[in-house]
Design a protein around this motif. Sequence first.
Motif, PDB file in Angstrom:
ATOM      1  N   SER A   2       0.837  -1.201   0.000  1.00 40.50           N
ATOM      2  CA  SER A   2       0.000   0.000   0.000  1.00 40.50           C
ATOM      3  C   SER A   2       0.876   1.256   0.000  1.00 40.50           C
ATOM      4  O   SER A   2       0.579   2.252  -0.683  1.00 40.50           O
ATOM      5  CB  SER A   2      -0.914   0.007   1.227  1.00 40.50           C
ATOM      6  OG  SER A   2      -1.824  -1.064   1.183  1.00 40.50           O
ATOM      7  N   ALA A   3       1.964   1.213   0.774  1.00 39.89           N
ATOM      8  CA  ALA A   3       2.872   2.359   0.836  1.00 39.89           C
ATOM      9  C   ALA A   3       3.545   2.602  -0.516  1.00 39.89           C
ATOM     10  O   ALA A   3       3.741   3.758  -0.931  1.00 39.89           O
ATOM     11  CB  ALA A   3       3.924   2.130   1.919  1.00 39.89           C
ATOM     12  N   GLY A   4       3.890   1.535  -1.233  1.00 43.78           N
ATOM     13  CA  GLY A   4       4.489   1.679  -2.555  1.00 43.78           C
ATOM     14  C   GLY A   4       3.536   2.317  -3.544  1.00 43.78           C
ATOM     15  O   GLY A   4       3.935   3.158  -4.365  1.00 43.78           O
ATOM     16  N   PHE A   5       2.261   1.928  -3.467  1.00 46.71           N
ATOM     17  CA  PHE A   5       1.225   2.551  -4.311  1.00 46.71           C
ATOM     18  C   PHE A   5       1.149   4.048  -4.011  1.00 46.71           C
ATOM     19  O   PHE A   5       1.123   4.893  -4.922  1.00 46.71           O
ATOM     20  CB  PHE A   5      -0.117   1.874  -4.055  1.00 46.71           C
ATOM     21  CG  PHE A   5      -1.298   2.572  -4.671  1.00 46.71           C
ATOM     22  CD1 PHE A   5      -1.552   2.471  -6.026  1.00 46.71           C
ATOM     23  CD2 PHE A   5      -2.154   3.339  -3.888  1.00 46.71           C
ATOM     24  CE1 PHE A   5      -2.643   3.117  -6.600  1.00 46.71           C
ATOM     25  CE2 PHE A   5      -3.243   3.992  -4.435  1.00 46.71           C
ATOM     26  CZ  PHE A   5      -3.485   3.882  -5.800  1.00 46.71           C
ATOM     27  N   ALA A   6       1.128   4.386  -2.710  1.00 46.39           N
ATOM     28  CA  ALA A   6       1.020   5.794  -2.310  1.00 46.39           C
ATOM     29  C   ALA A   6       2.245   6.588  -2.766  1.00 46.39           C
ATOM     30  O   ALA A   6       2.120   7.752  -3.194  1.00 46.39           O
ATOM     31  CB  ALA A   6       0.850   5.891  -0.797  1.00 46.39           C
ATOM     32  N   ASP A   7       3.436   5.993  -2.695  1.00 43.76           N
ATOM     33  CA  ASP A   7       4.659   6.671  -3.121  1.00 43.76           C
ATOM     34  C   ASP A   7       4.576   7.089  -4.591  1.00 43.76           C
ATOM     35  O   ASP A   7       4.885   8.232  -4.949  1.00 43.76           O
ATOM     36  CB  ASP A   7       5.870   5.750  -2.935  1.00 43.76           C
ATOM     37  CG  ASP A   7       6.231   5.528  -1.480  1.00 43.76           C
ATOM     38  OD1 ASP A   7       5.763   6.292  -0.619  1.00 43.76           O
ATOM     39  OD2 ASP A   7       6.987   4.562  -1.205  1.00 43.76           O
ATOM     40  N   ALA A   8       4.187   6.145  -5.449  1.00 46.22           N
ATOM     41  CA  ALA A   8       4.143   6.436  -6.883  1.00 46.22           C
ATOM     42  C   ALA A   8       3.082   7.473  -7.210  1.00 46.22           C
ATOM     43  O   ALA A   8       3.287   8.344  -8.083  1.00 46.22           O
ATOM     44  CB  ALA A   8       3.883   5.139  -7.660  1.00 46.22           C
ATOM     45  N   MET A   9       1.931   7.394  -6.538  1.00 46.39           N
ATOM     46  CA  MET A   9       0.866   8.385  -6.769  1.00 46.39           C
ATOM     47  C   MET A   9       1.359   9.781  -6.372  1.00 46.39           C
ATOM     48  O   MET A   9       1.140  10.772  -7.094  1.00 46.39           O
ATOM     49  CB  MET A   9      -0.375   8.005  -5.977  1.00 46.39           C
ATOM     50  CG  MET A   9      -1.083   6.754  -6.451  1.00 46.39           C
ATOM     51  SD  MET A   9      -1.951   6.981  -8.034  1.00 46.39           S
ATOM     52  CE  MET A   9      -3.422   7.861  -7.466  1.00 46.39           C
ATOM     53  N   LYS A  10       2.037   9.862  -5.236  1.00 48.67           N
ATOM     54  CA  LYS A  10       2.531  11.153  -4.768  1.00 48.67           C
ATOM     55  C   LYS A  10       3.580  11.718  -5.717  1.00 48.67           C
ATOM     56  O   LYS A  10       3.588  12.923  -6.030  1.00 48.67           O
ATOM     57  CB  LYS A  10       3.119  10.988  -3.367  1.00 48.67           C
ATOM     58  CG  LYS A  10       3.599  12.288  -2.744  1.00 48.67           C
ATOM     59  CD  LYS A  10       4.116  12.048  -1.324  1.00 48.67           C
ATOM     60  CE  LYS A  10       4.615  13.368  -0.707  1.00 48.67           C
ATOM     61  NZ  LYS A  10       5.128  13.146   0.682  1.00 48.67           N
ATOM     62  N   GLU A  11       4.480  10.862  -6.197  1.00 48.06           N
ATOM     63  CA  GLU A  11       5.514  11.315  -7.128  1.00 48.06           C
ATOM     64  C   GLU A  11       4.907  11.871  -8.409  1.00 48.06           C
ATOM     65  O   GLU A  11       5.453  12.789  -9.031  1.00 48.06           O
ATOM     66  CB  GLU A  11       6.459  10.163  -7.463  1.00 48.06           C
ATOM     67  CG  GLU A  11       7.381   9.765  -6.317  1.00 48.06           C
ATOM     68  CD  GLU A  11       8.189   8.525  -6.634  1.00 48.06           C
ATOM     69  OE1 GLU A  11       8.172   8.066  -7.804  1.00 48.06           O
ATOM     70  OE2 GLU A  11       8.837   7.979  -5.716  1.00 48.06           O
ATOM     71  N   ALA A  12       3.764  11.302  -8.805  1.00 52.11           N
ATOM     72  CA  ALA A  12       3.091  11.759 -10.025  1.00 52.11           C
ATOM     73  C   ALA A  12       2.220  12.995  -9.773  1.00 52.11           C
ATOM     74  O   ALA A  12       1.608  13.522 -10.703  1.00 52.11           O
ATOM     75  CB  ALA A  12       2.236  10.637 -10.605  1.00 52.11           C
ATOM     76  N   GLY A  13       2.148  13.428  -8.501  1.00 55.45           N
ATOM     77  CA  GLY A  13       1.346  14.595  -8.163  1.00 55.45           C
ATOM     78  C   GLY A  13      -0.119  14.276  -7.913  1.00 55.45           C
ATOM     79  O   GLY A  13      -0.969  15.178  -7.909  1.00 55.45           O
TER      80      GLY A  13
END
Length: 609
Positions: free
Chosen positions: A149-160
């Motif tokens: 779940s944290a990995g999903f959140a990381d990528a979403m945040k990086e994409a804005g």
Amino acid sequence: MKICAFVGDMYRDYSSAIIMNLQKRSLEKGHRLDVFGNCSVPSESPLHAEGLKSILSLPTLEDYDGIIICSDTLSHAGLDKNLLETLISTRNLPPVISIRAEEQGFYSIVPDNRQILHDITEYVIKKCGCDDIGFVTGRSDLKDSFERSAGFADAMKEAGYTVREEMIFHGNYWTNQGPETADFFIKEDGTLPRAIICSNDYMAIALMDELTKRGYSIPKDTYITGVDNIDASAVHIPSLTTSDIPETTLAFTAVEYLEKIYAGEDVDITISVPGRIILRESTKEVMSEKDYDDMHKRLEALQTNYYDKTRTFVLMSANYEDVLSSKACSSKTLQYLKEFGIFKKAFLCQYCENDRMLTGYFIDDKCETSAISFPKEDLLPKQFDEDIPETRIFLPTIYKSEVYGYTILTMEPDAKYFIDEKLEFVMVLFGQTLNRLRLYSKLSEVSNIMDLYIKDALTGLYNRRGFEQKISEFFTNGTTDKYTIAVASVDMDGLKTINDNLGHAAGDEALKGIAECLQNSLRGDEFAARMGGDEFEAVLILDDQARIGQFIRSFRAAIKKANTERNAEYTLSASIGTCEVSEWSALMECMGKADKIMYIEKKTKKHRS
């Protein structure tokens, strides 16, 4: 080296692949590998997990040079917690390496779950070009679920992009939530998110199947991805984009690091293993015509195999129904095990009151039904327990909560697989038939046939099955009806000493004496059960705040009186531990707490003496 491994849910692709790769690497390096675990979980009842727990406590851990655990495959009914508690409390514990799940205090070889989901999410975001992305998370009690779940959140945040709770479905890592997941993601206008990222392949495939039933097309209507690259992900239509860490890498690394530790080298406590993305049709990746044809052939082979195994189960069931003796049961089981062609040896071992018995075996072409007794400290009679490089699988012989023994299967060195549904059928039918035969043998001894199922023949108290039936009556919708109850774990002191010095007849009389004292200390709808050997369980109704104390005083007074009146060559004694319980889901945990308290009292008595 002698390596001990604990692996559960062996029928699943991951567990099976881990075992096969451990076998391959161990044999290449000249090691002995013993694997303890279960084919599958036959029931959701926490009380039925006792048979599975028995196999985890079977080995003498100090006899091994290293231990490998797959605790995330043993999550049913707290099996993983039981295993970890056993490991932690073992003196002179050899090095322990945990595969895929990071366990505190042990060496761990873990997937970089966070990076894996980050990479998949990053790939999907680039494909979609928007934030209309759903996420199916895994079970909340597993660490890898949190990490993914944290990995999903990381990528979403990086994409804005912002992670929205209304776009997250909380799944269970299995295949039974397809309809529920589909309902969650289908919008009011009938459309779907542009993509749905799932935390494992089982949930992804279940969702794809359900959406297909409802007329949706994947990847046209939505992209779907998974994790773990199970076999079905490649042959599914459409095939599933996923990622994996090859089981070969995990297993080989585990053996390699055990060797380093055994040789005295310093190694990191945690070893992270990277994953890889496997792109397929569910995200609109085009497969070659050759791959597509091969996929259809594999699907046809799977379907044919499924029908063959279903018919096999019907025929096996009918054959076991004709079995009317324990010897015939052992013979039939050995026959089926031998027919698999992947086992070099098989041994059927049965628990007895004070020792164990080998009831049948085959070695290469030699097949024997036997009755060879051996000490309970050993896994096999010494003449069969060779210290040579080989892989042995230890499976429990059980029927629900009844534990009859265990089966040892020695793998052929060149075996391509070791478990499928047929082996599960054999193990289930073996346990069921032993249970049926044991009941038949007592038919002439009782007037009430139901007593065969729920009463202990020696003491007249309920047995484990009766305990399960009676205690369930105190709960409605998972909670106690009127009053909280307490479980009391009672363990007779000194039974082995009585048996060794005065004989088993005296031991049986002592057990009956403790049972009588226990029964006389109960009131109303309270009851007691003999759970096996010298272990008893009582259930108290807490309609009075002082009830637990009253019971303990009454029980100890009854024992004191019995010792005075009996004038036997032995002295009755028992240790007690109690714990209150109000919820069905907490029953096994409360019984475990009561056990711990009881053992503290037992240790205190030993120190006094």
